[in-house]
Motif scaffolding. Structure first.
Motif, PDB file in Angstrom:
ATOM      1  N   PRO A 268      40.317 -74.268 -16.148  1.00 23.02           N
ATOM      2  CA  PRO A 268      40.427 -75.453 -15.278  1.00 23.02           C
ATOM      3  C   PRO A 268      41.152 -74.976 -13.903  1.00 23.02           C
ATOM      4  O   PRO A 268      41.072 -75.198 -12.926  1.00 23.02           O
ATOM      5  CB  PRO A 268      41.161 -76.514 -15.930  1.00 23.02           C
ATOM      6  N   THR A 269      42.062 -73.719 -14.430  1.00 18.50           N
ATOM      7  CA  THR A 269      43.271 -73.236 -13.319  1.00 18.50           C
ATOM      8  C   THR A 269      43.598 -71.732 -13.494  1.00 18.50           C
ATOM      9  O   THR A 269      43.153 -71.249 -14.779  1.00 18.50           O
ATOM     10  CB  THR A 269      44.438 -74.035 -13.328  1.00 18.50           C
ATOM     11  N   ASP A 270      44.010 -71.340 -12.427  1.00 19.57           N
ATOM     12  CA  ASP A 270      44.026 -69.819 -12.519  1.00 19.57           C
ATOM     13  C   ASP A 270      45.384 -69.696 -13.518  1.00 19.57           C
ATOM     14  O   ASP A 270      46.415 -70.213 -13.525  1.00 19.57           O
ATOM     15  CB  ASP A 270      44.453 -69.105 -11.217  1.00 19.57           C
ATOM     16  N   ALA A 271      45.113 -68.615 -14.665  1.00 16.38           N
ATOM     17  CA  ALA A 271      46.262 -68.326 -15.838  1.00 16.38           C
ATOM     18  C   ALA A 271      47.164 -67.441 -15.043  1.00 16.38           C
ATOM     19  O   ALA A 271      47.435 -66.157 -15.840  1.00 16.38           O
ATOM     20  CB  ALA A 271      45.532 -67.900 -16.996  1.00 16.38           C
ATOM     21  N   SER A 280      44.061 -66.732  -3.131  1.00 17.67           N
ATOM     22  CA  SER A 280      43.617 -67.817  -2.248  1.00 17.67           C
ATOM     23  C   SER A 280      42.712 -67.205  -0.927  1.00 17.67           C
ATOM     24  O   SER A 280      42.993 -66.059  -0.681  1.00 17.67           O
ATOM     25  CB  SER A 280      44.713 -68.524  -1.820  1.00 17.67           C
ATOM     26  N   GLY A 281      42.214 -68.143  -0.185  1.00 13.85           N
ATOM     27  CA  GLY A 281      41.569 -67.697   1.165  1.00 13.85           C
ATOM     28  C   GLY A 281      40.593 -66.620   1.148  1.00 13.85           C
ATOM     29  O   GLY A 281      39.782 -66.685   0.022  1.00 13.85           O
ATOM     30  N   SER A 282      40.754 -65.762   1.677  1.00 18.06           N
ATOM     31  CA  SER A 282      39.583 -64.805   1.940  1.00 18.06           C
ATOM     32  C   SER A 282      39.732 -63.618   0.785  1.00 18.06           C
ATOM     33  O   SER A 282      38.607 -63.260   0.300  1.00 18.06           O
ATOM     34  CB  SER A 282      39.794 -63.822   3.205  1.00 18.06           C
ATOM     35  N   GLU A 283      40.786 -63.696   0.264  1.00 20.96           N
ATOM     36  CA  GLU A 283      40.884 -62.836  -1.102  1.00 20.96           C
ATOM     37  C   GLU A 283      40.271 -63.477  -2.294  1.00 20.96           C
ATOM     38  O   GLU A 283      39.445 -62.787  -3.045  1.00 20.96           O
ATOM     39  CB  GLU A 283      42.526 -62.607  -1.679  1.00 20.96           C
ATOM     40  N   ARG A 284      40.098 -64.838  -2.517  1.00 27.08           N
ATOM     41  CA  ARG A 284      39.477 -65.484  -3.427  1.00 27.08           C
ATOM     42  C   ARG A 284      38.013 -65.484  -3.018  1.00 27.08           C
ATOM     43  O   ARG A 284      37.255 -65.476  -4.019  1.00 27.08           O
ATOM     44  CB  ARG A 284      40.160 -66.809  -3.588  1.00 27.08           C
ATOM     45  N   GLU A 285      37.693 -65.753  -1.954  1.00 25.14           N
ATOM     46  CA  GLU A 285      36.308 -65.476  -1.582  1.00 25.14           C
ATOM     47  C   GLU A 285      35.661 -64.209  -1.902  1.00 25.14           C
ATOM     48  O   GLU A 285      34.549 -64.033  -2.451  1.00 25.14           O
ATOM     49  CB  GLU A 285      36.250 -65.701  -0.090  1.00 25.14           C
ATOM     50  N   GLU A 286      36.495 -63.019  -1.888  1.00 25.04           N
ATOM     51  CA  GLU A 286      35.835 -61.755  -2.375  1.00 25.04           C
ATOM     52  C   GLU A 286      35.587 -61.723  -3.768  1.00 25.04           C
ATOM     53  O   GLU A 286      34.499 -61.228  -4.241  1.00 25.04           O
ATOM     54  CB  GLU A 286      36.953 -60.706  -1.866  1.00 25.04           C
ATOM     55  N   VAL A 287      36.456 -62.338  -4.482  1.00 21.04           N
ATOM     56  CA  VAL A 287      36.140 -62.604  -6.097  1.00 21.04           C
ATOM     57  C   VAL A 287      35.134 -63.328  -6.315  1.00 21.04           C
ATOM     58  O   VAL A 287      34.086 -62.946  -7.142  1.00 21.04           O
ATOM     59  CB  VAL A 287      37.568 -63.167  -6.600  1.00 21.04           C
ATOM     60  N   ALA A 288      34.906 -64.439  -5.699  1.00 25.06           N
ATOM     61  CA  ALA A 288      33.502 -65.307  -5.711  1.00 25.06           C
ATOM     62  C   ALA A 288      32.315 -64.481  -5.234  1.00 25.06           C
ATOM     63  O   ALA A 288      31.270 -64.652  -5.829  1.00 25.06           O
ATOM     64  CB  ALA A 288      33.655 -66.563  -4.923  1.00 25.06           C
ATOM     65  N   THR A 289      32.302 -63.821  -4.246  1.00 23.71           N
ATOM     66  CA  THR A 289      31.099 -63.243  -3.874  1.00 23.71           C
ATOM     67  C   THR A 289      30.908 -61.917  -4.758  1.00 23.71           C
ATOM     68  O   THR A 289      29.521 -61.729  -5.141  1.00 23.71           O
ATOM     69  CB  THR A 289      31.488 -62.289  -2.420  1.00 23.71           C
ATOM     70  N   ALA A 290      31.862 -61.358  -5.390  1.00 23.04           N
ATOM     71  CA  ALA A 290      31.520 -60.150  -6.485  1.00 23.04           C
ATOM     72  C   ALA A 290      31.078 -61.146  -7.667  1.00 23.04           C
ATOM     73  O   ALA A 290      30.116 -60.424  -8.179  1.00 23.04           O
ATOM     74  CB  ALA A 290      32.767 -59.665  -6.869  1.00 23.04           C
TER      75      ALA A 290
END
Length: 298
Positions: A268-271, A280-290
């Motif tokens: 449910p949340t980042d460990a 967060s932000g663009s860094e997290r979006e990179e993970v989502a994209t991958a």
């Protein structure tokens, strides 16, 4: 136990405390997916941020949730006295082995690290010990000479390498060299996830896997392919995961794996534990994209 896939789960949190229900689910998923062992309280498992009672409770939870799958528990700490306490707790929890890194506030010398392993193996001669090399988090780098010396101590059963030479021939020569110097029966493991296929195809026995704790299915398949000699299959599966390996190199495997687990719905949340903060932000979006690109959802 010290071969195949050793899956290293995250240690989930809720309101700043260990989320044991989520942790047991994570361990159970990895065990049911075919992991050969569970690496509890490794670097991905945030051992350094937990106190003794929490770590002992996590070890017990891992052993219970893993069922018949053996659990190897991380016991790293600044002082030898604390390490010995954690080994004792791991033994009481029913751990099948311990992961021992060399960490200290003061830079350590090789003789001091050897002494740490000597103290643990003499105090707990029946407890199998894995030499856990992770200089990015510990600040200490094992030389080959030190690895070999430690491997000759009684009850040291495996060496976890953090890196391996580039190229199949160079990697194979290195593993063969190391195997010729350590006692028979001491397994050689690779832990840099991006180098997992190369390491296993070069002759490593075990993959100590960060990603395997969250996505054990594909990691087990990659391991099985490599250990069976399926060069093409193992490399293809590793290449599929290249976007993840690139993010590991860019942001560190800990934060990226924590984001992957949350974005995939596994947790449910980042460990992560403060002062570490989730991507967060663009860094997290990179993970989502991958994650979307390689369809890692299981």
């Amino acid at each position: 136990m010290f071969s195949g896939l050793s899956a290293f789960p995250l240690t989930p949190t809720h309101d700043g405390a260990v989320d044991f229900a989520a942790y047991r689910r994570t361990v159970s998923v990895a065990a049911l997916a075919g992991a050969d062992s569970i690496g509890a309280l490794g670097s991905t498992g945030s051992y350094a941020y937990l106190n003794r009672d929490e770590r002992a409770a996590v070890a017990r939870a891992a052993v219970t949730a893993a069922g018949p799958v053996p659990v190897i528990v991380g016991v790293g700490a600044f002082s030898t006295s604390s390490v010995l306490e954690h080994v004792e707790d791991a033994a009481m929890a029913g751990a099948a082995g311990v992961l021992l890194p060399a960490i200290s506030y003061q830079p350590l010398r090789d003789a001091e690290v050897y002494g740490l392993f000597e103290d643990v193996t003499s105090r707990f001669p029946e407890m199998p010990v894995v030499l856990y090399d992770n200089p990015a988090t510990t600040g200490f780098t094992f030389s080959d000479d030190l690895r070999v010396s430690v491997a000759h101590l009684p009850s040291v059963v495996s060496i976890k390498l953090n890196t391996i030479p580039d190229g199949h021939d160079a990697a194979s020569e290195y593993v063969e060299m190391l195997r010729g110097l350590v006692p028979e029966g001491v397994s050689i493991g690779i832990s840099g996830d991006g180098a997992s296929a190369r390491g296993l195809l070069a002759g490593c026995d075990v993959w100590y896997s960060v990603l395997g704790g969250t996505f054990p299915g594909i990691c087990q398949q990659l391991t099985a392919a490599a250990l069976s000699g399926d060069d093409v299959g193992a490399r293809e599966m590793s290449a599929r995961l290249d976007p993840i390996w690139a993010l590991f190199a860019k942001y560190g495997s800990f934060r990226v794996t924590a984001a992957l687990a949350t974005l995939s719905g596994s947790l449910p949340t980042d460990a992560v534990y403060a002062p570490v903060r989730p991507l967060s932000g663009s860094e997290r979006e990179e993970v989502a994209t991958a994650l979307r690109a390689i369809d890692l959802l299981e």
